[in-house]
Design a protein around this motif. Structure first.
Motif, mmCIF file in Angstrom:
data_model
loop_
_atom_site.group_PDB
_atom_site.id
_atom_site.type_symbol
_atom_site.label_atom_id
_atom_site.label_comp_id
_atom_site.label_asym_id
_atom_site.label_seq_id
_atom_site.Cartn_x
_atom_site.Cartn_y
_atom_site.Cartn_z
ATOM 1 N N LEU A 37 0.866 -1.177 0.000
ATOM 2 C CA LEU A 37 0.000 0.000 0.000
ATOM 3 C C LEU A 37 0.904 1.228 0.000
ATOM 4 O O LEU A 37 1.556 1.548 0.999
ATOM 5 C CB LEU A 37 -0.906 0.010 1.244
ATOM 6 C CG LEU A 37 -1.944 1.127 1.338
ATOM 7 C CD1 LEU A 37 -2.917 1.066 0.172
ATOM 8 C CD2 LEU A 37 -2.703 1.033 2.648
ATOM 9 N N GLY A 38 0.984 1.918 -1.131
ATOM 10 C CA GLY A 38 1.877 3.068 -1.264
ATOM 11 C C GLY A 38 3.255 2.635 -1.730
ATOM 12 O O GLY A 38 3.520 1.465 -2.001
ATOM 13 N N ASP A 39 4.155 3.620 -1.821
ATOM 14 C CA ASP A 39 5.483 3.378 -2.371
ATOM 15 C C ASP A 39 6.540 3.113 -1.313
ATOM 16 O O ASP A 39 7.646 2.679 -1.642
ATOM 17 C CB ASP A 39 5.919 4.596 -3.201
ATOM 18 C CG ASP A 39 4.956 4.857 -4.359
ATOM 19 O OD1 ASP A 39 4.380 3.875 -4.860
ATOM 20 O OD2 ASP A 39 4.785 6.040 -4.731
ATOM 21 N N THR A 40 6.217 3.377 -0.031
ATOM 22 C CA THR A 40 7.254 3.262 1.011
ATOM 23 C C THR A 40 7.494 1.831 1.453
ATOM 24 O O THR A 40 8.529 1.519 2.023
ATOM 25 C CB THR A 40 6.852 4.092 2.249
ATOM 26 O OG1 THR A 40 5.635 3.572 2.792
ATOM 27 C CG2 THR A 40 6.642 5.560 1.861
ATOM 28 N N GLY A 41 6.540 0.956 1.217
ATOM 29 C CA GLY A 41 6.667 -0.424 1.677
ATOM 30 C C GLY A 41 6.419 -0.595 3.159
ATOM 31 O O GLY A 41 6.697 -1.666 3.710
ATOM 32 N N ALA A 42 5.902 0.456 3.815
ATOM 33 C CA ALA A 42 5.656 0.375 5.260
ATOM 34 C C ALA A 42 4.307 -0.257 5.572
ATOM 35 O O ALA A 42 4.093 -0.739 6.687
ATOM 36 C CB ALA A 42 5.726 1.772 5.877
ATOM 37 N N VAL A 68 -5.466 -3.378 6.735
ATOM 38 C CA VAL A 68 -4.175 -2.759 6.445
ATOM 39 C C VAL A 68 -3.253 -3.033 7.623
ATOM 40 O O VAL A 68 -3.605 -2.756 8.775
ATOM 41 C CB VAL A 68 -4.327 -1.244 6.230
ATOM 42 C CG1 VAL A 68 -2.954 -0.594 6.031
ATOM 43 C CG2 VAL A 68 -5.225 -0.963 5.032
ATOM 44 N N CYS A 69 -2.075 -3.601 7.347
ATOM 45 C CA CYS A 69 -1.134 -3.918 8.414
ATOM 46 C C CYS A 69 0.225 -3.317 8.099
ATOM 47 O O CYS A 69 0.541 -3.029 6.934
ATOM 48 C CB CYS A 69 -1.016 -5.431 8.608
ATOM 49 S SG CYS A 69 -0.298 -6.310 7.209
ATOM 50 N N ALA A 70 1.016 -3.102 9.159
ATOM 51 C CA ALA A 70 2.358 -2.547 8.988
ATOM 52 C C ALA A 70 3.338 -3.653 8.649
ATOM 53 O O ALA A 70 3.077 -4.838 8.872
ATOM 54 C CB ALA A 70 2.781 -1.833 10.270
ATOM 55 N N SER A 71 4.484 -3.224 8.142
ATOM 56 C CA SER A 71 5.496 -4.199 7.729
ATOM 57 C C SER A 71 6.468 -4.530 8.843
ATOM 58 O O SER A 71 7.468 -5.198 8.608
ATOM 59 C CB SER A 71 6.273 -3.648 6.527
ATOM 60 O OG SER A 71 6.919 -2.426 6.892
ATOM 61 N N SER A 72 6.185 -4.044 10.102
ATOM 62 C CA SER A 72 7.116 -4.311 11.199
ATOM 63 C C SER A 72 7.216 -5.801 11.505
ATOM 64 O O SER A 72 8.223 -6.260 12.027
ATOM 65 C CB SER A 72 6.668 -3.547 12.456
ATOM 66 O OG SER A 72 5.338 -3.906 12.789
ATOM 67 N N HIS A 73 6.171 -6.548 11.212
ATOM 68 C CA HIS A 73 6.226 -8.001 11.355
ATOM 69 C C HIS A 73 5.770 -8.612 10.032
ATOM 70 O O HIS A 73 4.714 -8.266 9.503
ATOM 71 C CB HIS A 73 5.312 -8.474 12.479
ATOM 72 C CG HIS A 73 5.575 -9.902 12.879
ATOM 73 N ND1 HIS A 73 5.238 -10.967 12.075
ATOM 74 C CD2 HIS A 73 6.154 -10.423 13.999
ATOM 75 C CE1 HIS A 73 5.585 -12.089 12.674
ATOM 76 N NE2 HIS A 73 6.141 -11.792 13.848
ATOM 77 N N PRO A 74 6.554 -9.522 9.460
ATOM 78 C CA PRO A 74 6.194 -10.084 8.153
ATOM 79 C C PRO A 74 4.944 -10.958 8.225
ATOM 80 O O PRO A 74 4.714 -11.664 9.219
ATOM 81 C CB PRO A 74 7.427 -10.923 7.773
ATOM 82 C CG PRO A 74 8.063 -11.260 9.090
ATOM 83 C CD PRO A 74 7.808 -10.084 9.979
#
Length: 817
Positions: free
Chosen positions: A56-61, A78-84
């Motif tokens: 979601l978006g270009d930052t990959g976060a 929507v989830c963050a990338s802090s945990h795969p």
């Protein structure tokens, strides 16, 4: 303080049942506010399978995931990338509307235009200690939609406890575990840590200067090199999350983790941002400014205690670190510190600067410069050197500035004294066994050495309570108290307060209790006595800064809040102290009251009259009469701010000013009149009432004769005060008695004399209009009088009334109607 029982078990040498552990909290003395059995509280958490995942978006976060939570039903999360996360994984899902045990309510939100309908939950977010990677993953499709506790057994609980202010040692997991272990007769298991000064490092030790030892009793620090600042492992993150803290990076997380573990706050500075190899603990100087981690700026206005390097402040001592010295991903060398600050100093600074942190919360209640500080400092140093966490190495010797070592307090107990306090027989062995479980040392003669972390132990009674806790209160037999009864006595002030409260409540008033602090505007209003307002140094809020000088202002706020909720009748009173500054603090007991609305709340007649000034005055007169305060006068005077000038009176008794009564001017106070009826307030000085009230009246027998009532009507100038008329009537009646010609009576002796007494004067009617002329008013006065021994004849009664009328005509020129 939030405690996960799974984490707490790390510090107990043996295991026990979960319910037994939960029951121990109450025996320890901690106030359990909420208790969540996670096996039950996490029932709404479902296993959802990720069917699709895209950035979601270009930052990959952030990632947009399509998650199936039941057969054929997909939701977007929507989830963050802090945990795969990966497609095909089954993970714990909290849908929108779910409330987690931490108190967080999962709501639907939008991220970059995409609506998220739930949350993928890490263990720590659920209140659990991390299992494996911190995110539970399921591969069996049969678990789709199942409740998390049904597929992953949970033995932990989350307990919200309130730690009493006198027990700061229980603001860390080890302190709580120490108490629980003692109650459950278990051994406390300390975490592994190095010995202080065991590793010196290669560099020079940092110089520490404590300018005022009364504000900082101990300061220890050490430099570490080769620090790798990165994300903390999941076991550490989850423990912080269960306690309500947000993971930041491994260095900051270590200091927060150790603070939660030991109850001792720590801080880590970026050593390369500091100037010189020196630390100063001092007050901030004029002209210096410090930017904090929350980007707020502190100057020398309130002279807070700071940590400074050789040139400038770098942290607000005991409260918050500085912006320019914070640990970032670029940091390679850090300075780890642990200190013990004066609780009063930290609390004063925190209140004046309006900053509250987990660190200041602990320092305000008192930390231990010995075991707690050393244990926390060494524990953090060991974790920094752990390869999994940071892999740092000591770059200097430990600097430990401890000018005056705090010694343990000692008490000599006796089994007889403890038995008397607890009301049951307690042996010396029992006392020794109980207190040694709490890590106190006890000699054979019961000389007890109390560790310095127990700041609450100031006498032997506290130790007796510790013994009772560990023996369990329910095991102590209840016995009746053996004591000699004494005669109770109510003080004169208490008696007056009770009499006032009884009278007003019987007249439909509600008693209130309001805070003694109020706004400066309200504090300066209504008071009729000289004196300056008293400002407090540490107000509880930015509005409530001033001690009240009058009770009426606080009651106005009560009436205003009731009016907002639809109330139409207002009768409130309060008996409490007011404060003002003259040559010294003037603190006195007052009665304040506010009233307004219908005279009779239950009247169904639409035209029922409302309370006006005269009705309020009558109520005050009845109250004063009830209190045996006679001869009171009501005179107009310049009103205080908050009262209207045309309806205001000062209440006096002789030369003593005892109070004031008036209509409240809400416009002058800047308060919107939501009451929609006139409001009146009065205030009486109870300390003065005690000195002027008459002694209780003596019993008088019933009169043998009938009272005589005579009405007289006359026209008087409208500007003539009724009090003057009443005083003239009483004076004229006394003169009439002296000039009374007694009519002959049968069997009356030569010494026969009439002594009629005027019992009351009542104004029964008033009238003004064209028939009485402009500037005049017609009054009808009823006079009640009698002779206690003889019945007056109609002629004698008429003599009295004629004389009274003649005196009024001569004095005021009244015209009888």
């Amino acid at each position: 303080m939030r405690i996960n029982t799974g984490w707490l078990r790390d510090y107990l040498a043996s295991d026990c049942q979960e319910q037994e552990l939960l029951d121990a909290f109450m025996t320890v003395g901690l106030e359990v506010e909420e208790e969540f059995h996670l096996a039950e509280s996490l029932a709404p958490i479902r296993i959802g399978f990720i069917r699709e995942k895209k950035p979601l978006g270009d930052t990959g976060a952030l990632y947009e995931c399509q998650v199936e939570i039941e057969k054929g039903k997909l939701i977007t999360i929507v989830c963050a990338s802090s945990h795969p996360v990966e497609t095909g994984w089954g993970v714990p899902v909290a849908v929108s509307g779910t409330k987690l045990p931490s108190g967080a309510l999962i709501g639907e939100g939008k991220f970059k235009g995409v609506s998220s309908q739930g949350m993928l939950c890490l263990d720590g977010e659920l209140g659990l200690i991390a299992r494996s990677t911190g995110l539970q993953v399921f591969k069996d499709e049969a678990m789709l939609g199942a409740s998390l506790p049904s597929v992953s057994p949970i033995q932990e609980s989350l307990v919200e406890v309130s730690v009493l202010p006198n027990r700061p040692d229980c603001l860390g997991m080890i302190g709580v575990a120490r108490e629980v272990a003692a109650v459950l007769d278990m051994q406390l298991k300390y975490p592994s840590a190095r010995e202080l000064n065991s590793q010196s490092g290669k560099g020079d030790a940092v110089t520490v200067e404590i300018v005022d030892e009364s504000l900082c009793s101990r300061y220890a620090c050490q430099v570490f090199d080769g620090v790798q600042v990165r994300t903390s492992p999941h076991w550490l993150q989850s423990r912080l999350q269960t306690a309500g803290l947000r993971p930041i990076n491994n260095v900051v997380d270590i200091t927060n983790f150790v603070m939660l573990e030991w109850g001792q706050p720590l801080h880590a500075f970026d050593f390369d941002s500091l100037t010189g190899n020196k630390i100063e603990v001092r007050r901030i100087r004029n002209g210096e400014k410090l930017k904090l981690l929350d980007e707020a700026e502190v100057d020398a206005t309130h002279e807070p205690l700071v940590i400074a390097d050789a040139e400038k402040p770098i942290a607000l001592a005991g409260i918050m670190g500085g912006w320019n010295s914070q640990t970032t991903t670029e940091s390679k060398r850090i300075l780890l510190e642990a200190a013990c600050f004066d609780p009063v100093c930290i609390r004063t600074s925190a209140r004046k600067l309006r900053i509250g942190t987990d660190s200041s919360y602990r320092f305000e209640r008192g930390t231990d410069p010995n075991g707690m500080l050393s244990g926390a400092f060494n524990r953090a140093a060991e974790l920094l050197q752990d390869a999994e966490l940071s892999a740092a190495s000591p770059a200097s010797a430990v600097t430990d500035s401890y000018p005056s070592i705090k010694q343990s307090t000692q008490f000599t107990l006796s089994a007889a004294r403890i038995s008397k306090i607890l009301g049951t027989d307690i042996s010396g062995e029992q006392i020794k066994d109980c207190l040694t479980k709490l890590e106190m040392t006890a000699d054979d003669d019961l000389t007890i050495s109390v560790p310095t972390w127990r700041v609450d132990v100031n006498n032997e009674v506290v130790l007796a309570e510790d013994v009772a806790r560990l023996l369990r209160y329910d095991s102590i037999d209840m016995k009746p108290m053996m004591a000699t009864t004494t005669k109770g006595r109510v003080s004169e002030t208490d008696g007056l307060r009770n009499s006032v409260a009884g009278f007003l409540t019987s007249n439909g008033f509600l008693e209130c209790r309001t805070p003694p602090l109020t706004t400066e505007q309200i504090a300066l209003s209504f008071s009729q006595w000289p004196g300056d307002a008293i400002q407090v140094q540490n107000p509880i809020s930015k509005e409530m800064t001033t001690l009240r000088q009058s009770l009426v202002g606080s009651l106005i706020e009560v009436a205003e809040r009731n009016a907002r909720r639809g109330a139409s009748s207002f009768r409130f009173f309060e008996v409490d102290r007011t404060f003002r500054q003259n040559n010294e603090i003037d603190e006195r007991w007052m009665l304040g009251s506010v009233l307004g609305g219908p005279v009779n709340d239950s009247a169904w007649i639409a035209s029922e009259k409302e309370i006006d000034f005269l009705r309020a005055k009558g109520l005050v007169e009845n109250l004063l009469s009830h209190l045996n305060v006679d001869g009171c006068t009501f005179a107009s005077d310049t009103p205080a701010h908050g009262y209207r000038g045309e309806e205001f009176a000062v209440i006096s008794q002789g030369e003593h000013r005892i109070g004031a009564l008036g209509r409240i001017d809400l416009d002058a106070l800047g308060i919107k009149d939501r009451a929609r009826v006139p409001l009146y307030g009065f205030e009486l000085d109870l300390s003065t009432l005690i000195t002027v009230k008459s002694p209780p009246g003596m019993f008088k027998g019933l009169a043998r004769t009938q009272v005589i009532a005579r009405d007289i009507s006359f026209v008087v100038p409208s500007d003539l005060h009724y009090a003057e008329i009443e005083a003239s009537l009483e004076k004229a009646f006394a003169a009439a008695v002296e000039n009374l010609e007694t009519e002959p009576r049968k069997d009356a002796g030569a010494d026969f004399v009439l002594q009629p007494e005027l019992e009351s004067v009542i104004c029964v009617d008033t009238f003004s209009g064209e028939s009485v002329g402009e500037g005049a008013m017609s009054l009808t006065i009823r006079m009640l009088f009698r002779d206690a021994l003889h019945t007056l004849t109609s002629g004698e009664a008429q003599q009295l009334m004629d004389y009274v009328v003649k005196q009024l005509q001569a004095e005021y020129g009244v015209v009888q109607r």
